[in-house]
Design a protein around this motif. Structure first.
Motif, short mmCIF file in Angstrom:
data_model
loop_
_atom_site.label_atom_id
_atom_site.label_comp_id
_atom_site.label_asym_id
_atom_site.label_seq_id
_atom_site.Cartn_x
_atom_site.Cartn_y
_atom_site.Cartn_z
N PHE A 83 7.09 -25.60 -36.43
CA PHE A 83 6.34 -24.37 -36.57
C PHE A 83 5.90 -24.01 -38.04
O PHE A 83 6.58 -24.25 -38.98
N CYS A 84 4.90 -24.10 -38.09
CA CYS A 84 3.90 -23.65 -39.21
C CYS A 84 4.36 -22.20 -39.73
O CYS A 84 4.42 -21.20 -39.03
N CYS A 85 5.08 -22.16 -40.86
CA CYS A 85 5.52 -20.78 -41.22
C CYS A 85 4.83 -20.44 -42.61
O CYS A 85 5.44 -19.69 -43.46
N ASN A 86 3.80 -21.04 -43.01
CA ASN A 86 3.32 -20.94 -44.29
C ASN A 86 2.81 -19.55 -44.56
O ASN A 86 2.35 -18.84 -43.60
N GLN A 87 3.08 -19.13 -45.55
CA GLN A 87 2.79 -17.72 -46.19
C GLN A 87 1.78 -17.98 -47.42
O GLN A 87 2.01 -18.60 -48.66
N ARG A 88 0.53 -17.31 -47.25
CA ARG A 88 -0.32 -17.33 -48.36
C ARG A 88 -0.25 -15.86 -49.15
O ARG A 88 -0.22 -15.00 -48.50
N GLU A 89 -0.28 -15.95 -50.53
CA GLU A 89 -0.29 -14.99 -51.45
C GLU A 89 -1.64 -14.19 -51.57
O GLU A 89 -1.66 -13.06 -51.99
N LEU B 134 -6.01 -16.39 -44.43
CA LEU B 134 -5.33 -16.54 -43.11
C LEU B 134 -3.97 -17.32 -43.34
O LEU B 134 -4.13 -18.44 -43.67
N CYS B 135 -3.01 -17.10 -42.57
CA CYS B 135 -1.74 -17.95 -42.35
C CYS B 135 -0.85 -17.50 -41.32
O CYS B 135 -0.81 -16.61 -41.03
N CYS B 136 -0.22 -18.45 -41.05
CA CYS B 136 0.58 -18.19 -39.63
C CYS B 136 1.90 -17.12 -39.82
O CYS B 136 2.18 -16.49 -39.04
N ASN B 137 2.21 -17.03 -41.18
CA ASN B 137 3.41 -16.45 -41.13
C ASN B 137 2.88 -14.93 -41.31
O ASN B 137 3.71 -13.85 -40.74
N GLY C 133 5.16 -26.62 -43.21
CA GLY C 133 4.25 -25.97 -44.05
C GLY C 133 2.90 -26.02 -43.28
O GLY C 133 3.18 -25.92 -42.15
N CYS C 134 1.92 -25.63 -43.94
CA CYS C 134 0.60 -25.62 -43.52
C CYS C 134 -0.09 -26.84 -42.77
O CYS C 134 0.51 -27.97 -43.28
N LEU C 135 0.09 -26.54 -41.31
CA LEU C 135 -0.48 -27.79 -40.39
C LEU C 135 -1.91 -27.97 -40.23
O LEU C 135 -2.48 -28.77 -39.58
N ASP C 136 -2.62 -27.07 -41.10
CA ASP C 136 -4.15 -27.23 -41.39
C ASP C 136 -4.91 -26.78 -40.25
O ASP C 136 -6.18 -27.27 -39.92
N ARG C 137 -4.27 -25.82 -39.34
CA ARG C 137 -5.16 -25.06 -38.32
C ARG C 137 -5.10 -23.85 -38.44
O ARG C 137 -4.75 -23.04 -37.45
N CYS C 138 -5.04 -23.49 -39.68
CA CYS C 138 -4.86 -21.84 -40.06
C CYS C 138 -5.76 -20.78 -38.99
O CYS C 138 -5.10 -19.81 -38.87
N GLU C 139 -6.87 -21.17 -38.83
CA GLU C 139 -7.70 -20.37 -38.18
C GLU C 139 -7.37 -20.14 -36.81
O GLU C 139 -7.72 -19.06 -35.98
N PRO D 121 -0.81 -18.28 -35.06
CA PRO D 121 0.00 -19.20 -35.40
C PRO D 121 -0.11 -20.46 -34.61
O PRO D 121 -0.24 -20.42 -33.53
N CYS D 122 0.32 -21.56 -35.20
CA CYS D 122 0.49 -22.60 -34.43
C CYS D 122 1.79 -23.50 -34.47
O CYS D 122 2.54 -23.47 -35.71
N ILE D 123 2.26 -24.37 -33.42
CA ILE D 123 3.05 -25.23 -33.21
C ILE D 123 2.79 -26.47 -32.98
O ILE D 123 1.64 -26.48 -32.01
#
Ligand code: FES
Length: 102
Positions: free
Chosen positions: A10-16, A20-23, A55-61, A64-66
């Motif tokens: 599970f991408c749970c990346n949070q961008r501050e 765009l981010c999955c979290n 972390g980021c799986l590089d499909r942020c757009e 959310p992705c798994i």
């Protein structure tokens, strides 16, 4: 033979910075839900299913992705019903959920 039959990241990346981010789309809460359900359904553990945070799986757009291994199937999801369907169909029975595939 693999230690786990299926491994889910599970991408749970949070961008501050507001990017765009999955979290921002509920990834952490739904990862927790998936981990709990996999345990409750007794699918977890050696020879079974492992759910991990990534972390980021590089499909942020597209998130959310798994991604599920060993099949290398990518999914997106919106809610607990989507996670339930992935667990029941793919993780339990090995049937890809076409409607949620990326
Ligand atoms: S933030 Fe989830 S794929 Fe990049």
């Amino acid at each position: 033979m693999s230690y786990f039959a299926r491994h889910v990241f599970f991408c749970c990346n949070q961008r501050e910075d507001g990017a765009l981010c999955c979290n921002d789309k509920g990834a952490s809460a739904l990862r927790d839900y998936a981990k709990r359900r996999v345990k409750e359904l007794e699918l977890a553990g050696k020879g079974g299913v492992r759910v991990n945070q990534a972390g980021c799986l590089d499909r942020c757009e597209e998130g959310p992705c798994i991604v599920v291994y060993p099949e290398q199937v990518w999914y997106t999801y919106i809610d607990e019903q989507d996670i339930d369907e992935i667990i029941e169909e793919h993780l339990r029975h090995g049937r890809v959920v076409e409607r949620l595939k990326l």
